[in-house]
Motif scaffolding. Structure first.
Motif, mmCIF file in Angstrom:
data_model
loop_
_atom_site.group_PDB
_atom_site.id
_atom_site.type_symbol
_atom_site.label_atom_id
_atom_site.label_comp_id
_atom_site.label_asym_id
_atom_site.label_seq_id
_atom_site.Cartn_x
_atom_site.Cartn_y
_atom_site.Cartn_z
ATOM 1 N N GLU A 199 -15.896 25.041 -6.270
ATOM 2 C CA GLU A 199 -14.630 24.744 -5.607
ATOM 3 C C GLU A 199 -13.732 25.981 -5.631
ATOM 4 O O GLU A 199 -13.443 26.535 -6.690
ATOM 5 N N GLU A 200 -13.262 26.382 -4.451
ATOM 6 C CA GLU A 200 -12.448 27.586 -4.314
ATOM 7 C C GLU A 200 -11.141 27.470 -5.098
ATOM 8 O O GLU A 200 -10.722 28.416 -5.774
ATOM 9 N N GLU A 201 -10.509 26.304 -5.039
ATOM 10 C CA GLU A 201 -9.223 26.153 -5.709
ATOM 11 C C GLU A 201 -9.365 26.217 -7.225
ATOM 12 O O GLU A 201 -8.444 26.668 -7.921
ATOM 13 N N ILE A 202 -10.505 25.817 -7.761
ATOM 14 C CA ILE A 202 -10.744 25.935 -9.199
ATOM 15 C C ILE A 202 -10.994 27.389 -9.558
ATOM 16 O O ILE A 202 -10.451 27.927 -10.535
ATOM 17 N N GLY A 203 -11.835 28.048 -8.757
ATOM 18 C CA GLY A 203 -12.140 29.445 -9.028
ATOM 19 C C GLY A 203 -10.914 30.333 -8.982
ATOM 20 O O GLY A 203 -10.805 31.300 -9.758
ATOM 21 N N ARG A 204 -9.957 30.018 -8.103
ATOM 22 C CA ARG A 204 -8.753 30.824 -7.954
ATOM 23 C C ARG A 204 -7.806 30.711 -9.154
ATOM 24 O O ARG A 204 -6.875 31.498 -9.286
ATOM 25 N N GLN A 205 -8.016 29.728 -10.017
ATOM 26 C CA GLN A 205 -7.164 29.583 -11.196
ATOM 27 C C GLN A 205 -7.609 30.494 -12.339
ATOM 28 O O GLN A 205 -6.921 30.600 -13.350
ATOM 29 N N ALA A 206 -8.772 31.150 -12.187
ATOM 30 C CA ALA A 206 -9.257 32.080 -13.206
ATOM 31 C C ALA A 206 -8.613 33.449 -13.013
ATOM 32 O O ALA A 206 -7.942 33.712 -12.011
ATOM 33 N N LYS A 207 -8.814 34.330 -13.956
ATOM 34 C CA LYS A 207 -8.301 35.699 -13.858
ATOM 35 C C LYS A 207 -9.273 36.613 -13.127
ATOM 36 O O LYS A 207 -8.878 37.684 -12.667
ATOM 37 N N ARG A 208 -10.519 36.155 -13.064
ATOM 38 C CA ARG A 208 -11.547 36.988 -12.422
ATOM 39 C C ARG A 208 -12.503 36.060 -11.694
ATOM 40 O O ARG A 208 -12.951 35.053 -12.259
ATOM 41 N N LEU A 209 -12.816 36.388 -10.452
ATOM 42 C CA LEU A 209 -13.667 35.526 -9.634
ATOM 43 C C LEU A 209 -14.903 36.304 -9.196
ATOM 44 O O LEU A 209 -14.791 37.334 -8.527
ATOM 45 N N ILE A 210 -16.087 35.796 -9.651
ATOM 46 C CA ILE A 210 -17.364 36.425 -9.305
ATOM 47 C C ILE A 210 -18.102 35.496 -8.351
ATOM 48 O O ILE A 210 -18.249 34.303 -8.632
ATOM 49 N N ARG A 211 -18.565 36.057 -7.202
ATOM 50 C CA ARG A 211 -19.310 35.258 -6.222
ATOM 51 C C ARG A 211 -20.778 35.700 -6.235
ATOM 52 O O ARG A 211 -21.069 36.898 -6.273
ATOM 53 N N MET A 212 -21.664 34.702 -6.175
ATOM 54 C CA MET A 212 -23.098 34.975 -6.217
ATOM 55 C C MET A 212 -23.800 34.321 -5.037
ATOM 56 O O MET A 212 -23.367 33.289 -4.509
ATOM 57 N N ARG A 213 -24.918 34.935 -4.646
ATOM 58 C CA ARG A 213 -25.794 34.363 -3.634
ATOM 59 C C ARG A 213 -27.186 34.951 -3.822
ATOM 60 O O ARG A 213 -27.334 36.150 -4.045
ATOM 61 N N ASP A 214 -28.183 34.086 -3.795
ATOM 62 C CA ASP A 214 -29.590 34.497 -3.898
ATOM 63 C C ASP A 214 -29.876 35.306 -5.159
ATOM 64 O O ASP A 214 -30.647 36.272 -5.142
ATOM 65 N N GLY A 215 -29.217 34.953 -6.256
ATOM 66 C CA GLY A 215 -29.526 35.565 -7.542
ATOM 67 C C GLY A 215 -28.893 36.909 -7.776
ATOM 68 O O GLY A 215 -29.228 37.580 -8.763
ATOM 69 N N ILE A 217 -25.008 39.302 -7.576
ATOM 70 C CA ILE A 217 -23.549 39.235 -7.481
ATOM 71 C C ILE A 217 -23.121 39.910 -6.186
ATOM 72 O O ILE A 217 -23.419 41.092 -5.954
ATOM 73 N N GLN A 218 -22.395 39.149 -5.343
ATOM 74 C CA GLN A 218 -21.946 39.697 -4.072
ATOM 75 C C GLN A 218 -20.562 40.328 -4.170
ATOM 76 O O GLN A 218 -20.276 41.320 -3.499
ATOM 77 N N SER A 219 -19.709 39.699 -5.001
ATOM 78 C CA SER A 219 -18.364 40.265 -5.145
ATOM 79 C C SER A 219 -17.832 39.952 -6.536
ATOM 80 O O SER A 219 -18.227 38.966 -7.157
ATOM 81 N N ASP A 220 -16.933 40.811 -7.011
ATOM 82 C CA ASP A 220 -16.327 40.647 -8.337
ATOM 83 C C ASP A 220 -14.849 40.989 -8.181
ATOM 84 O O ASP A 220 -14.474 42.161 -8.089
ATOM 85 N N GLU A 221 -14.001 39.942 -8.114
ATOM 86 C CA GLU A 221 -12.595 40.107 -7.766
ATOM 87 C C GLU A 221 -11.711 39.827 -8.984
ATOM 88 O O GLU A 221 -11.816 38.784 -9.625
ATOM 89 N N ARG A 222 -10.818 40.769 -9.293
ATOM 90 C CA ARG A 222 -9.856 40.588 -10.373
ATOM 91 C C ARG A 222 -8.598 39.939 -9.799
ATOM 92 O O ARG A 222 -7.906 40.529 -8.970
ATOM 93 N N LEU A 223 -8.293 38.695 -10.260
ATOM 94 C CA LEU A 223 -7.137 37.964 -9.769
ATOM 95 C C LEU A 223 -5.916 38.153 -10.658
ATOM 96 O O LEU A 223 -4.780 37.996 -10.208
ATOM 97 N N GLU A 224 -6.169 38.440 -11.914
ATOM 98 C CA GLU A 224 -5.077 38.596 -12.868
ATOM 99 C C GLU A 224 -5.589 39.455 -14.013
ATOM 100 O O GLU A 224 -6.761 39.369 -14.386
ATOM 101 N N SER A 225 -4.744 40.275 -14.565
ATOM 102 C CA SER A 225 -5.190 41.138 -15.655
ATOM 103 C C SER A 225 -5.509 40.304 -16.892
ATOM 104 O O SER A 225 -4.966 39.217 -17.086
#
Length: 666
Positions: A199-215, A217-225
């Motif tokens: 769930e996107e809204e749950i993931g956005r509550q973290a400080k860091r959001l990592i997205r995966m596909r096919d085993g 890591i596609q992206s690693d986004e820092r949302l908060e220090s």
């Protein structure tokens, strides 16, 4: 805090390989709040399970708190997991038969801290708002309350990092908000939190959001220090304390951490609880052992009683006895009548006593069937004419009256000592002492009553009249010879030389030519007969015990089947216990103690029922049955051994289960 390099995970499904992770490289700092997102099959759950030490990678490096975890075995992973990690499952994985407080206490049970911190679970439940629900079982709580209980369980061992696999996936929106607030609060207190969500809204509550596909890591986004958390209020919800890499308890890498601190009595406590929760299945297992133990106790009592009865009957024959008889000659291969070569005389007995060293006493005797009568009653019985030595040699001291004397024998006195059967048939309950009976129309005075000896085969040893030797020979039976001479040896002597000396003496006294000495006289060693009968009795006892033991063995097989079913039914429970820190040894001991508890209960109940059955049979049938402490101890020990042996295979099978595979079991 966490460093993974080129991590891969390959699942083999028959001939096919499924690459769940493909060379993932990632690091997580202490105090971070990381959300891992991705569609189904992206590998996010596999990555979470490896990070949470529930699974192992196929290749690559995984370091947690500076320790390489990729090469650890199951038990080492269990110790590291219970000391470092808290895991929150999407399906909650609470044990249905335990209350909320007991579920939270479960990790403490395996870390050995349950006794020293008995109130910790209640304290954590209070902090997550479940103080009033700590005595409730999972089916008595809502989904949000169950997840809060799972969070409290994850925190009970003071973990440095908490992993949450879809923590809000099975919750309503309000519970979702509450659970995320708790996780944020934990993170703000220094605990590193890693969650998996789709769930996107749950993931956005973290400080860091990592997205995966096919085993990968596609992206690693820092949302908060990492250090951007708000100020901590004094009345904060969760008492997390200062967490991080520096919160790892000292000694984690020591070998002392590799062993469970769980006392054995706590395993028995868990065993009782599990068995009580499955009463019908437990009762069936107990029944099998109960029947087996009761049968063993009863059969051993029956066999021991039979042996005691035989020994009692054998004691009436006397001890260290040799029985001398005249043999039979053979003509043309045909055996003649016993005594046809030579006949024994009363003087032969005197010669044996006087001339053979090692002989203590002798008693010549003749026997015959006679008709007796007293008043209007008559009885056909056995008469034995012998000397006074018979009394001591055959344990025949009268219980009432006396035995006849040597003087009465020499005078051919018409006196008699009678057995209990003759008393019963002729006198009933009246006292026979001093009464006159007729034996083959000759009057005899009764001077004594023999002790009861019981039946031996088809012969009733109490159906007998004993009279002086010369009286029987010359007045009653009309015989000029004796049929046998009982010889009692002195204790501790070898019978073979004495037997040879007696035969040699008899041949000499009766002028038996050398070519006819073979078979002229024979000697039967009663000690050999007693030994043979005693051995037969022991063999019969063992046979009866073996037959009963088969039923106990069947009961053991029943335990094994029940425990195997239990392992299958409780696969998820086993996975959960391993996930919260149980080592293979803990699981092994848990199932073994359950088997031992079943065996102990069945063994104890079987002993009670077996003893009761013996007492009832003994009173109803009059059989000789003897219960011994050794038979009861052996039966109970055997039942415990059966439980241990037949519970070992299911216990080992349970202990080898992979935690993540077990948790996925349907």
């Amino acid at each position: 805090m966490i460093e993974i390099q080129n991590l891969s995970k390959v699942y083999r499904m028959g001939e096919h390989e499924v690459h769940a992770l493909r060379g993932v490289t990632l690091s997580i700092e202490p105090g971070d709040f990381v959300a891992i997102m991705g569609p189904s099959g992206s590998g996010k759950s596999t990555l979470m399970q490896i990070l949470g030490l529930l699974d192992t990678p196929t290749s690559g490096s995984y370091k947690i708190l500076g320790r390489e975890a990729a090469g650890l075995d199951d038990d080492e992973l269990a110790v590291l997991r219970r000391e470092t990690v808290g895991f929150i499952f999407q399906q909650f994985h609470l044990l249905a038969r335990m209350s909320a407080e007991e579920n939270v206490m479960l990790p403490l049970f395996y870390s050995g801290r349950s006794a020293s911190e008995p109130n910790r679970a209640a304290h954590l439940l209070d902090q997550v708002g479940l103080a009033s629900r700590k005595g409730h079982r999972p089916n008595e709580m809502s989904g949000g309350q169950q997840q809060r209980t799972a969070i409290a369980r994850a925190l009970v061992n003071d973990p440095s990092i908490v992993f949450a696999d879809e923590p809000t996936g099975n919750l309503d929106s309000q519970s979702e908000i509450e659970i995320m607030a708790i996780l944020r609060d934990l993170n703000e207190r220094g605990i590193t939190v890693v969650i998996v969500t789709h769930e996107e809204e749950i993931g956005r509550q973290a400080k860091r959001l990592i997205r995966m596909r096919d085993g990968v890591i596609q992206s690693d986004e820092r949302l908060e220090s990492v250090n951007g958390q708000r100020e901590i209020e004094p009345d904060s919800t969760i008492d997390g304390g200062n967490r991080g890499a520096d919160r790892v308890r000292p000694g984690l890498n020591e070998s002392s951490r590799a062993s469970s601190g769980t006392p054995i009595w706590m395993h028995f406590q868990q065993g009782f609880r599990t068995l009580w929760a499955n009463k019908i299945r437990t009762a069936l297992s107990v029944l099998g052992i109960l029947i087996g133990v009761a049968a063993v106790v009863a059969m051993l009592a029956l066999g021991r009683g039979a042996q005691a009865a035989i020994e009692s009957q054998l004691s009436s024959l006397g001890s260290n006895l040799l029985v001398l008889r005249a043999g039979a000659s053979r003509m043309g291969g045909v055996a003649q009548e016993a005594g046809s070569t030579a006949k024994l005389l009363p003087e032969d007995a005197d010669a044996v006593l006087a001339e053979i060293d090692g002989v203590r006493m002798v008693a010549p005797s003749v026997n015959g069937r006679v008709q007796t009568d007293f008043g209007n009653k008559n009885w056909n019985t056995q008469v034995t004419a012998t000397t006074t030595a018979f009394e001591a040699m055959k344990n025949s001291t009268p219980i009432i009256g006396r035995f006849f004397t040597d003087e009465e024998n020499l005078k051919r006195a018409r006196v008699a000592v009678i057995g209990a059967t003759v008393v019963r048939e002729l006198f009933g309950t009246a006292n026979p002492i001093g009464e006159m009976i007729r034996v083959n129309r000759i009057s005899f005075q009764i001077i004594g009553v023999l002790p009861e000896k019981g039946a031996s085969g088809w012969r009733d040893q109490d159906d007998v009249i004993i009279v002086p030797l010369f009286t029987g020979m010359y007045r009653l039976l009309g015989k000029t010879y004796v049929e046998s001479i009982d010889i009692e040896m002195k204790p501790g002597l070898d019978s073979k030389p004495i037997e040879a000396s007696v035969i040699e003496l008899m041949n000499l006294r009766h002028n038996i030519r050398e070519e006819k000495t073979d078979g002229a006289f024979s000697i039967r060693n009663m000690a050999d007969l007693q030994a043979a009968l005693s051995q037969s009795s022991r063999t019969m006892s063992m046979l009866l015990a073996a037959i009963a033991g088969i039923s106990l063995l069947v009961g053991g097989i029943g335990i094994m089947n029940i425990m195997l079913v239990s392992v299958t039914e409780r696969t998820r429970e086993i996975g959960l216990r391993k996930a919260v820190g149980a080592q293979s040894r803990d699981i092994l001991l848990q199932f073994l103690t359950e088997s031992l508890v079943v065996s102990a209960i069945g063994g104890s109940a079987g002993i009670v029922i077996g003893v009761s059955a013996v007492l009832i049979l003994k009173s109803v049938t009059g059989w000789t049955m003897e219960i011994t402490a050794s038979s009861i101890l052996m039966s109970f020990s055997f039942s415990a051994t059966i439980g241990l042996v037949f519970g070992l295979y299911p216990a080992r099978k349970a202990s080898f289960l992979n935690p993540i595979v077990a948790l996925r079991h349907d």
